[in-house]
Design a protein around this motif. Structure first.
Motif, short mmCIF file in Angstrom:
data_model
loop_
_atom_site.label_atom_id
_atom_site.label_comp_id
_atom_site.label_asym_id
_atom_site.label_seq_id
_atom_site.Cartn_x
_atom_site.Cartn_y
_atom_site.Cartn_z
N GLU A 71 3.60 -8.58 -7.65
CA GLU A 71 2.83 -8.78 -6.48
C GLU A 71 2.77 -7.77 -5.78
OE1 GLU A 71 1.76 -11.73 -5.91
OE2 GLU A 71 2.77 -12.42 -7.11
N SER A 72 3.98 -6.08 -6.37
CA SER A 72 4.09 -5.06 -5.67
C SER A 72 3.05 -3.65 -6.05
CB SER A 72 4.79 -4.93 -4.77
OG SER A 72 6.16 -5.13 -5.39
N ALA A 73 3.36 -4.39 -7.85
CA ALA A 73 3.62 -3.27 -8.69
C ALA A 73 4.67 -2.57 -8.56
CB ALA A 73 2.33 -2.31 -8.28
N GLU A 112 11.73 5.20 3.70
CA GLU A 112 12.12 6.31 3.52
C GLU A 112 11.19 6.90 4.81
OE1 GLU A 112 15.24 7.36 5.52
OE2 GLU A 112 14.27 9.77 4.57
N THR A 113 11.18 7.82 6.20
CA THR A 113 9.84 8.20 6.47
C THR A 113 10.73 9.29 7.85
OG1 THR A 113 7.72 8.75 6.69
CG2 THR A 113 8.63 7.10 7.73
N SER A 114 9.70 10.23 8.08
CA SER A 114 9.48 11.23 9.05
C SER A 114 8.81 11.46 9.62
CB SER A 114 11.73 12.13 8.67
OG SER A 114 11.05 13.02 7.77
N PHE A 145 7.03 15.16 10.45
CA PHE A 145 7.15 16.28 9.37
C PHE A 145 7.03 16.22 8.50
CE2 PHE A 145 5.19 16.75 13.95
CZ PHE A 145 4.25 17.79 13.77
N ARG A 146 7.66 15.17 7.17
CA ARG A 146 8.86 15.26 6.36
C ARG A 146 8.12 16.45 5.48
NH1 ARG A 146 9.60 9.68 2.47
NH2 ARG A 146 10.71 11.09 1.18
N ASP A 147 8.99 17.03 5.30
CA ASP A 147 8.72 18.27 3.99
C ASP A 147 7.91 20.02 4.16
OD1 ASP A 147 9.52 16.87 2.46
OD2 ASP A 147 7.92 16.43 1.04
N ALA A 194 -1.93 6.50 2.68
CA ALA A 194 -2.28 5.20 2.30
C ALA A 194 -0.41 5.05 2.41
CB ALA A 194 -2.40 5.55 1.08
N ALA A 195 0.39 3.49 2.12
CA ALA A 195 1.76 3.48 2.45
C ALA A 195 2.12 4.59 3.98
CB ALA A 195 2.62 3.82 0.85
N SER A 196 1.94 4.49 4.36
CA SER A 196 2.06 4.61 5.78
C SER A 196 3.31 4.95 6.35
CB SER A 196 1.33 4.77 6.63
OG SER A 196 1.02 3.51 7.04
N THR A 238 -2.23 2.48 5.61
CA THR A 238 -1.92 1.42 5.21
C THR A 238 -0.53 1.09 3.99
OG1 THR A 238 -2.64 2.10 3.40
CG2 THR A 238 -4.80 1.26 4.55
N ASP A 239 -0.20 -0.46 4.40
CA ASP A 239 0.93 -0.06 3.68
C ASP A 239 1.10 -1.89 3.07
OD1 ASP A 239 3.71 1.52 3.97
OD2 ASP A 239 4.36 -0.55 3.21
N ILE A 240 2.01 -2.05 1.99
CA ILE A 240 2.41 -3.36 1.97
C ILE A 240 2.74 -4.45 2.93
CG2 ILE A 240 4.24 -3.24 0.03
CD1 ILE A 240 3.00 -4.74 -1.98
N ARG A 246 2.08 9.36 -0.28
CA ARG A 246 2.89 10.55 -0.59
C ARG A 246 4.20 9.27 -0.24
NH1 ARG A 246 4.79 13.95 4.38
NH2 ARG A 246 5.17 15.07 2.45
N ASN A 247 4.79 10.00 -1.68
CA ASN A 247 6.67 9.28 -1.58
C ASN A 247 6.32 7.78 -2.49
OD1 ASN A 247 7.65 11.72 -1.50
ND2 ASN A 247 7.13 11.51 0.37
N VAL A 248 4.96 7.65 -2.79
CA VAL A 248 4.74 5.58 -3.10
C VAL A 248 4.58 5.72 -4.44
CG1 VAL A 248 2.68 5.83 -2.14
CG2 VAL A 248 3.85 3.40 -2.76
C1 LIG Z 1 9.15 5.47 1.22
S1 LIG Z 1 7.74 5.35 1.90
C2 LIG Z 1 7.43 6.51 2.37
C3 LIG Z 1 6.22 7.26 3.88
C4 LIG Z 1 5.12 8.43 3.20
N1 LIG Z 1 4.14 8.09 2.92
C5 LIG Z 1 6.11 9.49 3.82
O1 LIG Z 1 5.87 10.14 2.71
O2 LIG Z 1 6.85 10.10 4.77
C6 LIG Z 1 7.01 4.66 0.70
C7 LIG Z 1 5.93 3.15 1.45
O3 LIG Z 1 5.25 2.52 0.04
C8 LIG Z 1 4.75 1.23 0.53
N2 LIG Z 1 4.83 0.37 -0.63
C9 LIG Z 1 5.14 -0.25 -1.71
N3 LIG Z 1 4.51 -0.29 -2.63
C10 LIG Z 1 3.15 -0.71 -2.53
C11 LIG Z 1 1.96 -0.81 -2.56
N4 LIG Z 1 1.94 -1.71 -4.02
N5 LIG Z 1 1.58 -0.59 -1.75
C12 LIG Z 1 1.32 -0.58 -0.64
N6 LIG Z 1 2.21 -0.15 0.24
C13 LIG Z 1 3.07 0.24 -1.37
C14 LIG Z 1 6.50 0.82 1.07
O4 LIG Z 1 5.91 -0.63 2.40
C15 LIG Z 1 6.88 1.97 1.72
O5 LIG Z 1 5.96 1.93 3.47
#
Ligand SMILES: C[S@@+](CC[C@H](N)C(=O)[O-])C[C@H]1O[C@@H](n2cnc3c(N)ncnc32)[C@H](O)[C@@H]1O
Length: 273
Positions: A20-22, A76-78, A80-82, A111-113, A142-144, A215-217
């Motif tokens: 459902e979410s990979a 987890e996010t912030s 100006f991350r990095d 993507a994955a914001s 976008t985010d799940i 980033r970070n997804v």
């Molecule tokens: C660690 S955060 C990264 C946030 C931001 N990109 C950053 O680097 O600070 C990962 C995000 O990915 C989303 N995510 C996880 N699986 C996903 C999927 N299959 N499709 C879209 N978003 C997804 C999570 O809900 C989460 O908000």
């Protein structure tokens, strides 16, 4: 704490999350499942994870399924991350693309914001460097996880969240105090288009992008899922567009149609010629 799942139940839950979410959870992460699902059990008035699984096995998918998926995402996010990707955006990428597009608005995809700190960072960088272009640009978020997107739309952040990475002059310029919190001003919020999207499922209705931040997804997915997501993102990008990944992520063995390039202190990707 709820009694843990037996190995078959745990395996079923991992397969559910993967389908459902990979998101990949393995047997070493049982503590993560137990910790993250404890509040869900409480909300639903359930005593054990087995009871929750009984609900998850029902079809069609309901708010319970969505709640479990959301609980298992790492948000987890912030701001100006990095740092360096945003220096590169300001100093290298935006000047090049603004010039090439003759000042037209840019399409940027985050993507994955998560809760929105990343897209609002991009919005501030663009607004500071090219205010007229910013007014014509859109940032697709976008985010799940619908809950984090709702927070993004509201643009409300706690003192602790704005203390993480956001320079004070930008806080004062782009945020209004709302009680104990800070709200992003309308001029940035209107640049944002927030949509629920599972990256693992083919999407439609997304404009051709000039810049993509994902980033970070990818770290949560297996290699086949990474390949298919990156391949679809490539087809959704302008030929001269730029792709930003997280610090621990790369496209090595994932997509040879992207070429790695350095700008400032950042490694980023362009579509190969
Ligand atoms: C660690 S955060 C990264 C946030 C931001 N990109 C950053 O680097 O600070 C990962 C995000 O990915 C989303 N995510 C996880 N699986 C996903 C999927 N299959 N499709 C879209 N978003 C997804 C999570 O809900 C989460 O908000």
């Amino acid at each position: 704490m709820s009694p843990s799942l037996d190995p078959q139940e745990f395996a079923w839950l991992c397969t559910f999350l993967r389908n459902e979410s990979a998101i990949i959870i393995d047997e070493t992460k049982e503590y993560l499942v137990t910790t993250r699902l404890a509040p869900v059990l409480k909300e639903l008035g359930l005593k054990t994870l087995s009871e929750l699984l009984t609900q998850l096995k029902r079809r069609p998918l309901t708010a319970v399924h969505q709640r479990v998926i959301e609980a298992m995402t790492t948000n987890e996010t912030s701001f100006f991350r990095d740092l360096h990707p945003f220096d590169t955006l300001r100093n290298d990428i935006l000047p090049e693309l603004v010039k090439k597009r003759g000042g037209a608005g840019l399409n940027i995809w985050c993507a994955a914001s998560s809760t929105g700190q990343e897209p609002y960072t991009i919005a501030m960088v663009l607004r500071e460097a090219f205010p007229d272009v910013a007014a014509r640009s859109k940032i697709l978020c976008t985010d799940i996880n619908n809950t984090v997107l709702e927070r993004t739309k509201q643009g409300l952040y706690t003192q602790l969240e704005v203390n993480r990475g956001l320079p004070a002059p930008l806080l004062l310029k782009y945020f209004d105090r709302k009680g104990q919190e800070w709200q992003v001003k309308e001029e940035l919020r209107r640049m944002i288009d927030a949509r629920v999207m599972n990256l693992a499922i083919p999407w439609s209705g997304v404009a051709m992008m000039d810049i993509v931040f994902i980033r970070n997804v990818l770290i949560y997915f297996d290699i086949e899922t990474k390949r298919s997501i990156i391949g679809r993102i490539r087809k959704n990008m302008a030929l001269d567009g730029f792709l930003f990944l997280g610090g621990a992520e790369s496209l090595l063995n994932i997509d040879s149609d992207f070429a790695r390039t350095m700008a400032g202190k950042s490694t980023l990707y362009k579509r190969a010629a």
